[in-house]
Design a protein around this motif. Structure first.
Motif, PDB file in Angstrom:
ATOM      1  N   ILE A  64     -27.148 -61.984-130.401  1.00 18.01           N
ATOM      2  CA  ILE A  64     -28.047 -61.724-129.285  1.00 18.01           C
ATOM      3  C   ILE A  64     -26.982 -62.074-128.068  1.00 18.01           C
ATOM      4  N   GLY A  65     -26.531 -62.946-128.167  1.00 17.37           N
ATOM      5  CA  GLY A  65     -25.601 -63.874-126.902  1.00 17.37           C
ATOM      6  C   GLY A  65     -24.423 -62.773-126.438  1.00 17.37           C
ATOM      7  N   THR A  66     -23.814 -62.256-127.301  1.00 22.26           N
ATOM      8  CA  THR A  66     -22.602 -61.437-127.274  1.00 22.26           C
ATOM      9  C   THR A  66     -23.074 -60.309-126.418  1.00 22.26           C
ATOM     10  N   PRO A  67     -24.003 -59.365-126.967  1.00 23.91           N
ATOM     11  CA  PRO A  67     -24.446 -58.281-126.279  1.00 23.91           C
ATOM     12  C   PRO A  67     -24.749 -58.478-124.868  1.00 23.91           C
ATOM     13  N   LEU A  68     -25.793 -59.480-124.819  1.00 22.11           N
ATOM     14  CA  LEU A  68     -26.412 -59.842-123.461  1.00 22.11           C
ATOM     15  C   LEU A  68     -25.136 -60.309-122.484  1.00 22.11           C
ATOM     16  N   MET A  69     -24.101 -60.798-122.991  1.00 24.34           N
ATOM     17  CA  MET A  69     -23.153 -61.282-122.021  1.00 24.34           C
ATOM     18  C   MET A  69     -22.284 -59.964-121.527  1.00 24.34           C
ATOM     19  N   ILE A  70     -22.195 -59.119-122.600  1.00 25.24           N
ATOM     20  CA  ILE A  70     -21.641 -57.724-122.090  1.00 25.24           C
ATOM     21  C   ILE A  70     -22.422 -57.008-121.406  1.00 25.24           C
ATOM     22  N   SER A  71     -23.733 -57.018-121.312  1.00 19.23           N
ATOM     23  CA  SER A  71     -24.727 -56.322-120.592  1.00 19.23           C
ATOM     24  C   SER A  71     -24.513 -56.841-119.081  1.00 19.23           C
ATOM     25  N   GLU A  72     -24.347 -58.138-119.065  1.00 20.16           N
ATOM     26  CA  GLU A  72     -24.297 -58.705-117.598  1.00 20.16           C
ATOM     27  C   GLU A  72     -23.018 -58.190-116.832  1.00 20.16           C
ATOM     28  N   PHE A  73     -21.912 -58.161-117.917  1.00 24.22           N
ATOM     29  CA  PHE A  73     -20.610 -57.694-117.359  1.00 24.22           C
ATOM     30  C   PHE A  73     -20.870 -56.211-116.891  1.00 24.22           C
ATOM     31  N   VAL A  74     -21.650 -55.314-117.715  1.00 21.55           N
ATOM     32  CA  VAL A  74     -21.587 -53.957-117.352  1.00 21.55           C
ATOM     33  C   VAL A  74     -22.359 -53.808-115.918  1.00 21.55           C
ATOM     34  N   ILE A  75     -23.352 -54.405-115.589  1.00 20.22           N
ATOM     35  CA  ILE A  75     -24.298 -54.486-114.388  1.00 20.22           C
ATOM     36  C   ILE A  75     -23.206 -54.797-113.319  1.00 20.22           C
ATOM     37  N   GLY A  76     -22.673 -56.154-113.454  1.00 17.93           N
ATOM     38  CA  GLY A  76     -21.895 -56.575-112.348  1.00 17.93           C
ATOM     39  C   GLY A  76     -20.735 -55.733-111.912  1.00 17.93           C
ATOM     40  N   ARG A  77     -19.882 -55.438-113.207  1.00 21.92           N
ATOM     41  CA  ARG A  77     -18.826 -54.402-112.799  1.00 21.92           C
ATOM     42  C   ARG A  77     -19.347 -53.082-112.313  1.00 21.92           C
ATOM     43  N   ARG A  78     -20.422 -52.675-112.657  1.00 17.69           N
ATOM     44  CA  ARG A  78     -20.624 -51.139-112.076  1.00 17.69           C
ATOM     45  C   ARG A  78     -21.039 -51.309-110.723  1.00 17.69           C
ATOM     46  N   ALA A  79     -22.008 -52.361-110.348  1.00 21.32           N
ATOM     47  CA  ALA A  79     -22.411 -52.573-109.068  1.00 21.32           C
ATOM     48  C   ALA A  79     -21.484 -53.148-108.000  1.00 21.32           C
ATOM     49  N   LYS A  80     -20.519 -54.029-108.749  1.00 18.24           N
ATOM     50  CA  LYS A  80     -19.695 -54.980-107.995  1.00 18.24           C
ATOM     51  C   LYS A  80     -20.489 -55.437-106.705  1.00 18.24           C
ATOM     52  N   SER A  81     -21.514 -56.408-107.042  1.00 20.34           N
ATOM     53  CA  SER A  81     -22.343 -56.690-106.170  1.00 20.34           C
ATOM     54  C   SER A  81     -23.106 -58.212-106.596  1.00 20.34           C
ATOM     55  N   ASN A  82     -23.773 -58.835-106.013  1.00 26.61           N
ATOM     56  CA  ASN A  82     -24.314 -60.089-106.546  1.00 26.61           C
ATOM     57  C   ASN A  82     -25.681 -59.550-107.475  1.00 26.61           C
ATOM     58  N   PRO A  83     -26.349 -60.610-107.924  1.00 26.50           N
ATOM     59  CA  PRO A  83     -27.451 -60.038-108.854  1.00 26.50           C
ATOM     60  C   PRO A  83     -28.505 -59.259-108.117  1.00 26.50           C
ATOM     61  N   VAL A  84     -29.025 -59.583-106.992  1.00 24.87           N
ATOM     62  CA  VAL A  84     -29.909 -59.083-106.172  1.00 24.87           C
ATOM     63  C   VAL A  84     -29.505 -57.583-106.022  1.00 24.87           C
ATOM     64  N   GLY A  85     -28.184 -57.277-105.255  1.00 26.73           N
ATOM     65  CA  GLY A  85     -27.813 -56.196-104.654  1.00 26.73           C
ATOM     66  C   GLY A  85     -27.581 -55.530-106.058  1.00 26.73           C
ATOM     67  N   ALA A  86     -27.217 -55.760-107.210  1.00 23.82           N
ATOM     68  CA  ALA A  86     -26.722 -55.195-108.195  1.00 23.82           C
ATOM     69  C   ALA A  86     -27.789 -54.430-108.769  1.00 23.82           C
ATOM     70  N   PHE A  87     -29.226 -54.948-108.941  1.00 23.56           N
ATOM     71  CA  PHE A  87     -30.261 -54.456-109.465  1.00 23.56           C
ATOM     72  C   PHE A  87     -30.566 -53.175-108.419  1.00 23.56           C
ATOM     73  N   ARG A  88     -30.640 -53.799-107.160  1.00 25.86           N
ATOM     74  CA  ARG A  88     -30.929 -52.593-106.231  1.00 25.86           C
ATOM     75  C   ARG A  88     -30.124 -51.350-106.320  1.00 25.86           C
ATOM     76  N   LEU A  89     -28.824 -51.746-106.239  1.00 21.52           N
ATOM     77  CA  LEU A  89     -27.847 -50.578-106.256  1.00 21.52           C
ATOM     78  C   LEU A  89     -28.185 -49.580-107.394  1.00 21.52           C
ATOM     79  N   LEU A  90     -28.352 -50.077-108.583  1.00 24.40           N
ATOM     80  CA  LEU A  90     -28.350 -49.535-109.881  1.00 24.40           C
ATOM     81  C   LEU A  90     -29.723 -48.837-110.197  1.00 24.40           C
ATOM     82  N   SER A  91     -30.711 -49.407-109.588  1.00 26.56           N
ATOM     83  CA  SER A  91     -31.976 -48.812-109.818  1.00 26.56           C
ATOM     84  C   SER A  91     -32.605 -47.948-108.974  1.00 26.56           C
TER      85      SER A  91
END
Ligand code: PFF
Length: 447
Positions: free
Chosen positions: A53-80
């Motif tokens: 579980i840990g590895t795919p979750l780490m990859i998921s966080e990288f995916v969100i972060g690199r796609r949005a290039k933003s802090n966690p709040v901004g990232a979810f806003r940008l991508l959703s």
């Protein structure tokens, strides 16, 4: 628009992420949790969860972060998209980082205090009762643990204020391999103590009848804590990864390194604890009594002890940096504060709660809630609730809410990396991880 900083190389992400992952979670919290949850049974569950579980979750966080290039709040806003509730996950992450930093710096302060004590030679020619007494008198000292905590926070804020490349990456790169070397030396010493075999049996021989809901959720919480996942720290670091880096292989390297260091800590601490007659359930004091005892038995132990605590301070600092970075990235991007101001605001806010965690260790302190110290309360709330919930929402977001093409684009670096393995990862992200986290989370709520 100001260009965002990136880590400078592939080694940069691995080193910075490993810097965040490796820390007190491995050397202090992992043995504590394994000791309290039956040793071998805990280890097996921990390994399974960290890898699957840990590895795919780490990859998921990288995916969100690199796609949005933003802090966690901004990232979810940008991508959703507008008017979505997903940014709440980002806010929860920032709150979680803040709460973790508050109690983490209590123990971080102890490492600083223990560095001072080892330089002053306080552990020379001491027996177990005296070493245990030193832990109690240090944590009960009227101002020393508080001062150590505040100095640690100030150091963290200083590095974070200087920015990603100058601060985080450079610090992370220094001295980590040395910590590994010294741990291997310690491991050899610990294994040669009389009675070591019993400790090894406790740590490696699983008693499957001990696995229950409590062990499952503790292992889940510990693996998320140790890998810095489930609260946005790696979304933030992911936002500094360059488009060319291979996030999958980086995540695998970090998970393996982190797991190895945790196991190594167990191989050092349990044989030694059994040899000296320290209870594996000793809790907070386990690492801080066992390790000085091991150093005492070593030729050159005085110097090893100093080097070890120095390296532990640095490993801890690279973790506190990543926690404060979550808060600072959010404050600078969402509220347009400067990095320096955001670092000060973050550190002062953390100090306000953090000192209560430190004070709660005093004998007779009123800061106890339902039999637990305030410190324990922050630890439990974050590791047993915030991180599992955050992790669940993060995999659901990447698996079901983000555009499938965008996710695959991130996983394959725009099609230049092989898709086969990545499809399997997507399967875990969509189905296996959410079901596993959900079942473990709910089973503990019902227990
Ligand atoms: N992973 C760190 C450790 O094992 O010490 C603790 C930690 C750092 C947890 C950063 C969460 C985080 F965001």
């Amino acid at each position: 628009m100001k260009q965002r900083e990136n880590f400078s190389s592939k080694l940069g992400i691995i080193v910075a992420t490993a810097g965040s992952a490796l820390g007190l979670g491995n050397i202090y919290r992992f043995p504590c949790e394994a000791g309290a949850n039956g040793g071998g049974a805990f280890l097996i569950v921990y390994l399974a969860i960290a890898l699957v579980i840990g590895t795919p979750l780490m990859i998921s966080e990288f995916v969100i972060g690199r796609r949005a290039k933003s802090n966690p709040v901004g990232a979810f806003r940008l991508l959703s998209g507008k008017k979505s509730a997903w940014p709440v996950v980002g806010y929860l992450g920032v709150l979680c980082a803040f709460l973790i930093l508050a109690f983490y710096t209590t123990v971080a302060g102890w490492t600083l205090g223990y560095l001072g004590k080892s330089i002053a030679g306080h552990f020379n020619h001491q027996d177990l009762t005296q070493i245990q007494g030193q832990f109690d008198s240090f944590t009960n000292h009227p101002w020393l643990p508080l001062a150590c905590q505040l100095v640690f926070l100030a150091l963290t804020a200083f590095v974070v204020a200087r920015g990603v490349k100058d601060g985080i990456e450079r610090w992370s790169k220094i001295l980590m391999p040395l910590l590994l070397v010294i741990m291997v030396v310690l491991c050899v010493k610990s294994l040669t103590l009389s009675g070591a075999a019993e400790g090894l049996r406790f740590f490696f021989k699983p008693d499957f009848s001990k696995i229950n809901g409590r062990v499952l959720i503790s292992a889940l919480g510990q693996s998320f804590f140790s890998l810095s996942i489930g609260m946005g720290a790696l979304i933030t670091y992911g936002s500094y990864i360059s488009k060319k880096d291979n996030m999958v292989s980086s995540a695998v390297s970090v998970v393996l390194a982190d797991t190895m260091v945790a196991v190594l800590a167990g191989v050092i601490i349990f044989p030694a604890a059994f040899s000296f007659g320290i209870q594996p359930e000793a809790g907070a004091s386990l690492a801080f009594t066992t390790l000085p005892m091991v150093f005492q038995q070593m030729t050159g132990g005085y110097f090893f002890c100093i080097i070890f605590f120095l390296l532990l301070v640095i490993a801890t600092l690279t973790s506190t940096i990543s926690l404060l970075e979550v808060i600072v990235a959010t404050l600078t991007e969402e509220l347009q504060l400067t990095r320096s101001k955001a670092s000060i605001v973050g550190a002062v806010g953390t100090a306000a709660i953090g000192v209560l965690a430190t004070l709660s260790f005093r004998t007779g302190s009123p800061l106890h809630i339902a039999g637990n110290t305030f410190f324990d309360l922050l630890d439990h709330v974050t590791a047993l609730y915030f991180m599992p919930l955050g992790g669940l929402l993060i995999v659901l977001f990447v698996g079901w809410k983000m555009e499938r093409a965008d996710t695959m684009d991130e996983l394959t670096n725009g099609g230049s990396l092989k898709a086969g393995l990545r499809k399997a990862i997507m399967f875990i992200i969509r189905y296996l991880a959410p079901v596993a986290i959900g079942v473990i989370f709910i089973s503990q709520l019902l227990a």
